[in-house]
Motif scaffolding. Structure first.
Motif, short mmCIF file in Angstrom:
data_model
loop_
_atom_site.label_atom_id
_atom_site.label_comp_id
_atom_site.label_asym_id
_atom_site.label_seq_id
_atom_site.Cartn_x
_atom_site.Cartn_y
_atom_site.Cartn_z
N PHE A 10 0.85 -1.20 0.00
CA PHE A 10 0.00 0.00 0.00
C PHE A 10 0.88 1.25 0.00
O PHE A 10 1.88 1.30 0.72
CB PHE A 10 -0.90 0.05 1.24
N ALA A 11 0.51 2.24 -0.80
CA ALA A 11 1.09 3.58 -0.73
C ALA A 11 -0.05 4.51 -0.31
O ALA A 11 -1.06 4.62 -1.03
CB ALA A 11 1.67 3.99 -2.08
N VAL A 12 0.09 5.11 0.85
CA VAL A 12 -1.03 5.84 1.45
C VAL A 12 -0.62 7.28 1.76
O VAL A 12 0.49 7.54 2.24
CB VAL A 12 -1.49 5.16 2.76
N GLN A 13 -1.53 8.22 1.48
CA GLN A 13 -1.32 9.62 1.82
C GLN A 13 -2.37 10.08 2.82
O GLN A 13 -3.57 9.80 2.64
CB GLN A 13 -1.38 10.50 0.57
N TRP A 14 -1.91 10.77 3.86
CA TRP A 14 -2.79 11.34 4.88
C TRP A 14 -2.65 12.85 4.86
O TRP A 14 -1.66 13.39 4.34
CB TRP A 14 -2.41 10.80 6.25
#
Length: 649
Positions: free
Chosen positions: A307-311
């Motif tokens: 997973f590549a996740v941005q917050w």
């Protein structure tokens, strides 16, 4: 012995012959620890080697502990006698021997990182350049002046380096101290000058793990100890300690610098999922100064979950990652002990740790090397440093390093000029610094511009009088009040002390040991939160790399030549390579789109604009180098909807 059949092949590749050096290039997760153990077993069972004359060593304590555990599990008679140590631990043992100390004339009282800051200030005051320049020379001195792989360790050749070394050694001798990095040069000096030393003939077989982590001086020390067979194992792509002048060329050039070397390679990654192997290969190929090696996926491994996740913020990232781990743990698909949280800055790690604890998931952070961080020129920013110095002086008022630090805390120049005058008086009179300060208070000695030293010494004496009778919990509460945020992590260290009635010396030693040589447990039942560097040698089902932002990953000092800049970026890429190859199943690459502007500036994060006090960040370029197997980024909300839902299916 019965060995796992699918590991027999790579293990036998490093059998080698008895007299030729053997160089094994082993990528992450390729079974090198097992192969190393196979080599040890062969030495004892087949070649009838004396176990007490076998040395297995490495650079980091974590790797040394891995070797010690693996040796203990071999089940081969005599393996308890194998010497397993770090290179520095071996040197410290040697230099602590009474005869060696007499020969070198040094006191093995190592300096901690914050104490080195006072040393650098005093060196700068002596006209050796700015504090930063003095720090660079200090690292070169600790590498025996071999800054590059092709340079020979030994004596400084440059006149400025020679003067620096003379002033540095004079400071260390007066303060009765030694640098941790100095142990290796001192060990080399002793071995070079003592051909009859028992250490020169103590070992018939030397095996070195993580050879790429050794600088040229440490490599030369190994040469002195290796009288018989020598086996080195390492990986240029996992070389991450250039700050101490360890370079990937060390393992690459070993066959050329050691005639008749046998070479072997372990390239089949038995740890990582297929997609992670592909990503790791894509990433590391961006380093132009490397050989063209590639990891090969183990056929039986899974494809992997990536997973590549941005917050939007650090707080959202911490809460989301914690909820993800909690949900999977509740579903039984994950146990906390198989989770690694890797953070480029402790602020990211602490937030996730606290969120996990708030959700009832056990988590511990391992940023202990940073517990004594802070500006010593600010009394409020250096409370942890002051507490340790106080504990040391409570147990030993003659500790000159701790006294030097105590007298300089809170001063813009760390009272360097005043301390230089005090030291000059002591060297001329034979008085100790403590005696001289007593005389200054009594008025029997007058030294110009030492008022700040006297004021700090007066505070110290009052603190010692207040605390001298306290032990155990009472002492802990008085020096490290748990309600104080800076003190709580240090106070936790007291739990490791067996005797509940410990004194100041026991507490100070426990803190120094945990900060300078932190244990990195492997078999645990809690989530481990640590820096990317600390993850070297560890493995987990789930690895989360948070704070994947330019300026943090990679974090590169903007000073230096273009060549130095390139080498720095390549080392940071190797560090990221190490981080992503820790996982056996799931990898989460996490970033945030905004940071408080003050924090972004402090962390040196790359930003493109600031709106309303929030600096908009840039995702690490390394993420884009992971190739087509790295998925496109999704939002935190999408990630939670997908993963938490899946964890309950």
């Amino acid at each position: 012995m019965k060995w796992d059949e699918d590991l027999r092949g790579p293990a036998l590749q490093i059998a080698g012959t008895q007299n030729s050096p053997l160089c094994v290039v082993a990528g992450p997760g390729t079974g090198k620890t097992f192969a190393l153990m196979r080599r040890l077993t062969r030495l004892i069972e087949v070649e009838q080697a004396d176990p007490s004359r076998i040395l297995a060593c490495t650079f980091t304590r974590t790797a040394a502990q891995d070797i010690t555990r693996a040796v203990a599990n071999l089940g081969v008679e005599g393996t308890d006698d194998i010497v397993t140590q770090t290179v520095h631990g071996l040197c410290f043992s040697m230099l602590s021997n009474q005869d060696v100390l007499a020969a070198t004339g040094r006191v093995p009282r190592p300096l901690l990182g914050f104490e080195e800051r006072f040393l650098l200030q005093d060196l700068s005051n002596a006209g050796l350049g700015g504090v930063r320049d003095c720090g660079k020379k200090l690292r070169a001195f600790s590498a025996a002046w071999a800054r590059l792989q092709h340079e020979q360790p030994g004596w400084p050749q440059d006149a400025a380096d020679q003067r620096y070394q003379a002033v540095l050694l004079a400071w260390l001798k007066f303060h009765r101290a030694i640098l941790i990095g100095e142990l290796i040069p001192e060990g080399i000096k002793y071995l070079r000058s003592n051909a009859q030393s028992p250490y020169r003939t103590a070992f018939d077989h030397v095996l070195v793990d993580e050879y790429q982590d050794l600088n040229k001086a440490e490599q030369q020390l190994i040469e002195f100890l290796a009288n018989g067979s020598l086996v080195v194992i390492g990986d240029e792509d996992q070389s991450i300690y250039s700050f101490k002048h360890a370079h990937p060329e060390g393992i690459v050039e070993f066959p050329q610098t050691h005639p008749q070397t046998e070479e072997a390679g372990l390239d089949e990654c038995r740890r990582c999922p297929h997609r992670v192997v592909a990503m790791a290969n894509a990433l590391i190929q961006n380093n132009v100064t490397r050989s063209n090696r590639q990891l090969r996926p183990f056929p039986g491994n899974p494809a992997g979950e990536i997973f590549a996740v941005q917050w939007t913020s650090m707080e959202e990232e911490a809460n989301g990652i914690a909820r993800f781990i909690k949900a999977r743990a509740d579903a039984g698909s994950l146990i906390p002990g198989n989770v690694l949280i890797l953070a480029p800055r402790r602020e990211f790690g602490y937030l996730i740790r606290d969120e996990l604890i708030g959700l009832g998931v056990s988590a511990h952070s391992f940023f202990r090397e940073q517990l004594l961080d802070g500006d010593p020129k600010d009394l409020n920013e250096s409370k942890a440093q002051q507490a340790l110095a106080l504990l040391i002086l409570l147990s030993n008022p003659d500790d000159r390093v701790a006294l030097r630090c105590w007298c300089g805390f809170g001063n813009n120049s760390l009272a360097d000029g005043a301390w230089a005058r005090l030291r000059a008086h002591c060297e001329a009179s034979g008085d100790t610094p403590w005696q001289a300060l007593e005389q200054l208070i009594a008025g029997t000695l007058t030294l110009p511009h030492t008022r700040y030293l006297v004021a700090r010494f007066t505070v110290l004496k009052a603190e010692i009088a207040r605390l001298s009778a306290l032990r155990g919990q009472a002492l802990l509460d008085a020096v490290l009040p748990s309600a104080e945020e800076w003190a709580a992590p240090l106070a936790e260290i007291a739990n490791d002390i067996e005797d509940e009635n410990y004194d100041a010396e026991d507490l100070a030693d426990a803190i120094r040991r945990n900060v300078s040589q932190p244990e990195m447990p492997t078999n645990v039942d809690y989530v481990r939160v640590m820096s990317l560097h600390k993850s070297k040698g560890l493995t987990s089902d789930l690895v989360v790399v948070c704070g994947c932002l330019d300026g943090l990953i990679p974090h590169v000092n903007e000073e230096g030549t273009p060549e130095e800049q390139q080498r720095a970026v390549e080392e940071q890429r190797r560090l990221f390579y190490v981080a992503v190859t820790r996982t056996k199943k799931t990898l989460v690459l996490s970033s945030v789109t905004g940071l408080p502007s003050a924090l972004a500036f402090k962390m040196r994060a790359r930003t493109n604009r600031t709106i309303g006090g929030v600096a908009h960040t840039v995702t690490s370029g390394f993420v884009h180098e992971l190739g087509p197997e790295c998925p496109a980024a999704i939002t935190g909300a999408q990630f939670l909807a997908e993963t938490i839902g899946n964890s309950h299916e």
